[in-house]
Write a protein that holds these residues in place. Structure first.
Motif, short mmCIF file in Angstrom:
data_model
loop_
_atom_site.label_atom_id
_atom_site.label_comp_id
_atom_site.label_asym_id
_atom_site.label_seq_id
_atom_site.Cartn_x
_atom_site.Cartn_y
_atom_site.Cartn_z
N ASN A 217 0.85 -1.18 0.00
CA ASN A 217 0.00 0.00 0.00
C ASN A 217 0.89 1.23 0.00
N LYS B 212 0.99 5.27 0.01
CA LYS B 212 0.17 6.44 0.33
C LYS B 212 0.94 7.69 -0.04
N THR C 269 0.31 12.16 -0.86
CA THR C 269 -0.64 13.26 -0.75
C THR C 269 -1.20 13.58 -2.13
N ARG C 270 -2.42 14.04 -2.14
CA ARG C 270 -3.11 14.35 -3.39
C ARG C 270 -2.60 15.64 -4.02
N ILE D 112 -2.48 2.21 -4.51
CA ILE D 112 -2.01 3.58 -4.29
C ILE D 112 -3.18 4.39 -3.75
N ASP D 113 -3.00 4.92 -2.55
CA ASP D 113 -4.00 5.78 -1.93
C ASP D 113 -3.51 7.21 -1.98
N GLU D 114 -4.34 8.09 -2.50
CA GLU D 114 -4.02 9.51 -2.48
C GLU D 114 -4.81 10.14 -1.32
N VAL D 115 -4.09 10.75 -0.41
CA VAL D 115 -4.65 11.29 0.81
C VAL D 115 -4.69 12.81 0.72
N TRP E 227 -3.08 14.38 6.49
CA TRP E 227 -1.73 13.84 6.63
C TRP E 227 -1.01 14.61 7.73
#
Length: 71
Positions: free
Chosen positions: A5, A7, A9-10, A45-48, A53
């Motif tokens: 996973n 992670k 930032t968006r 892939i997680d965009e937070v 964050w």
């Protein structure tokens, strides 16, 4: 069956091409290092959102402001 996973930032506007490169690279690394087959490796892939964050006990934007003041 590896599960990775990632992670991020968006804020960066990560492109689909960049994500595909991450997926390929991480999968190939697991094949090379651990002999894990590509078809058994899962990459997510997680965009937070930036406000979700934190680092050093602070929201990342505040942390960056303080780190910028110190340099």
């Amino acid at each position: 069956m590896p599960y990775v996973n990632i992670k991020i930032t968006r804020e960066g506007g990560t492109t689909p091409q960049q994500k595909a490169k991450l997926i390929k690279g991480v999968s190939e690394l697991l094949l090379e290092v651990l002999n894990k087959p590509l078809n058994a490796t899962f990459i997510v892939i997680d965009e937070v959102e930036l406000e979700d964050w934190g680092v050093g006990g602070l929201p990342v934007e505040e942390y960056r402001k303080q780190a910028g003041e110190k340099s």
